[in-house]
Design a protein around this motif. Sequence first.
Motif, mmCIF file in Angstrom:
data_model
loop_
_atom_site.group_PDB
_atom_site.id
_atom_site.type_symbol
_atom_site.label_atom_id
_atom_site.label_comp_id
_atom_site.label_asym_id
_atom_site.label_seq_id
_atom_site.Cartn_x
_atom_site.Cartn_y
_atom_site.Cartn_z
ATOM 1 N N UNK A 77 0.833 -1.202 0.000
ATOM 2 C CA UNK A 77 0.000 0.000 0.000
ATOM 3 C C UNK A 77 0.868 1.251 0.000
ATOM 4 N N UNK A 78 1.966 1.219 0.736
ATOM 5 C CA UNK A 78 2.889 2.355 0.725
ATOM 6 C C UNK A 78 3.493 2.556 -0.658
ATOM 7 N N UNK A 79 3.788 1.448 -1.328
ATOM 8 C CA UNK A 79 4.313 1.533 -2.693
ATOM 9 C C UNK A 79 3.279 2.168 -3.624
ATOM 10 N N UNK A 80 2.019 1.828 -3.433
ATOM 11 C CA UNK A 80 0.953 2.435 -4.235
ATOM 12 C C UNK A 80 0.856 3.935 -3.955
ATOM 13 N N UNK A 81 0.981 4.309 -2.694
ATOM 14 C CA UNK A 81 0.905 5.727 -2.342
ATOM 15 C C UNK A 81 2.037 6.507 -3.008
ATOM 16 N N UNK A 82 3.265 5.992 -2.954
ATOM 17 C CA UNK A 82 4.403 6.674 -3.575
ATOM 18 C C UNK A 82 4.221 6.768 -5.088
ATOM 19 N N UNK A 83 3.754 5.688 -5.704
ATOM 20 C CA UNK A 83 3.551 5.694 -7.159
ATOM 21 C C UNK A 83 2.458 6.687 -7.545
ATOM 22 N N UNK A 84 1.412 6.779 -6.732
ATOM 23 C CA UNK A 84 0.325 7.708 -7.020
ATOM 24 C C UNK A 84 0.825 9.155 -6.978
ATOM 25 N N UNK A 85 1.669 9.474 -6.006
ATOM 26 C CA UNK A 85 2.224 10.825 -5.924
ATOM 27 C C UNK A 85 3.151 11.098 -7.101
ATOM 28 N N UNK A 86 3.989 10.125 -7.451
ATOM 29 C CA UNK A 86 4.935 10.307 -8.559
ATOM 30 C C UNK A 86 4.226 10.477 -9.894
ATOM 31 N N UNK A 87 3.185 9.688 -10.114
ATOM 32 C CA UNK A 87 2.547 9.643 -11.430
ATOM 33 C C UNK A 87 1.365 10.598 -11.553
ATOM 34 N N UNK A 88 0.740 10.975 -10.446
ATOM 35 C CA UNK A 88 -0.316 11.969 -10.482
ATOM 36 C C UNK A 88 -1.710 11.452 -10.768
ATOM 37 N N UNK A 89 -1.858 10.157 -11.018
ATOM 38 C CA UNK A 89 -3.192 9.604 -11.270
ATOM 39 C C UNK A 89 -3.188 8.115 -10.954
ATOM 40 N N UNK A 90 -4.388 7.581 -10.686
ATOM 41 C CA UNK A 90 -4.519 6.156 -10.412
ATOM 42 C C UNK A 90 -4.154 5.330 -11.638
ATOM 43 N N UNK A 91 -4.520 5.824 -12.812
ATOM 44 C CA UNK A 91 -4.255 5.081 -14.040
ATOM 45 C C UNK A 91 -2.753 4.894 -14.262
ATOM 46 N N UNK A 92 -1.990 5.998 -14.159
ATOM 47 C CA UNK A 92 -0.549 5.896 -14.404
ATOM 48 C C UNK A 92 0.157 5.142 -13.278
ATOM 49 N N UNK A 93 -0.326 5.322 -12.034
ATOM 50 C CA UNK A 93 0.268 4.566 -10.931
ATOM 51 C C UNK A 93 0.057 3.070 -11.122
#
Length: 306
Positions: A8-24
């Motif tokens: 879940x933490x990895x998802x949170x970091x990816x969401x911040x980096x990518x800016x959207x759920x789709x790209x994360x």
Amino acid sequence: MNDLDPAALECLAALVDEGSFERAAARLSLTQSAVSQRLRALEARLGQPVVVRSRPLRLTEAGKVLLRFARQWQALRADVARELEAAGRADDRLPIAVNADSLATWVLPALDALVQAGVFLELVVDDQDFTHDWLRQGAVLGCVSTVRQALRGCRVTPLGVMPYVAVASPAFVARELPQGLHRRNFSQVPFLVFNRKDDMQAQWVSRAFGVRQPRLRERFVPSSDAYVRAAVMGWGVGVAPELQVRPHVERGELQVLHPEVRLPVALHWHQWKLGDDPGPQARASLLDRVGLALAAGARHALEPVA
């Protein structure tokens, strides 16, 4: 908390980096539904939201705390992977924030050996007075900043002083400043400004002419290299690192205005403490190696802190 889900933490970091759920989701090779479910489970465990699902997405205060933890966990994982000879994966990148002028002058040479050795760095660029905000928000693990005070959980290392000087092309000086730049005409002369956070020009004018909060005619050039190029082309007066403009001054493309006025900017390296400080015989962590490389590069390029 000792039961936070690393996925879940990895998802949170990816969401911040990518800016959207789709790209994360695409970055993590998951479905959007899986990313959303992991974040909802994390929020349920905490009893509060971590993401404001707006456009653009924003983190709550709890989300910012967890993002800092996620970044530190990623850096520790990268260290373990390196020691297992598995470093170099793109998802183990190490984000640090630097100011544009340092990036254009001494930072890349300082970090070159690490990058050539396979370290994956992500460089975030902002004004030297604002890179610290990226660290505070947990978006990066280290930063080059003018801020001296360390955040709780961080340590700070003085790097050196980068002096700024005012420069203009000889043609601009002949056309616009036949009597020189002085207290009575600075407000009519165009000054080059990096962006709306940049106040180096106002600081230089205040120091040179004793004017508080001077009003300047501003021409914005939001690129460190292009900024100097614009000064060479005669777009206006620039206030830039002496280190960066020295070759142009030596070639006669720029001349220094009021050489006695130098604006010293002291730079510091901040980094999160990712564990106990290594002993003399211990191998430095990857983040420690970045800090050591920057300190060595700064000693070569910058002036010592008084």
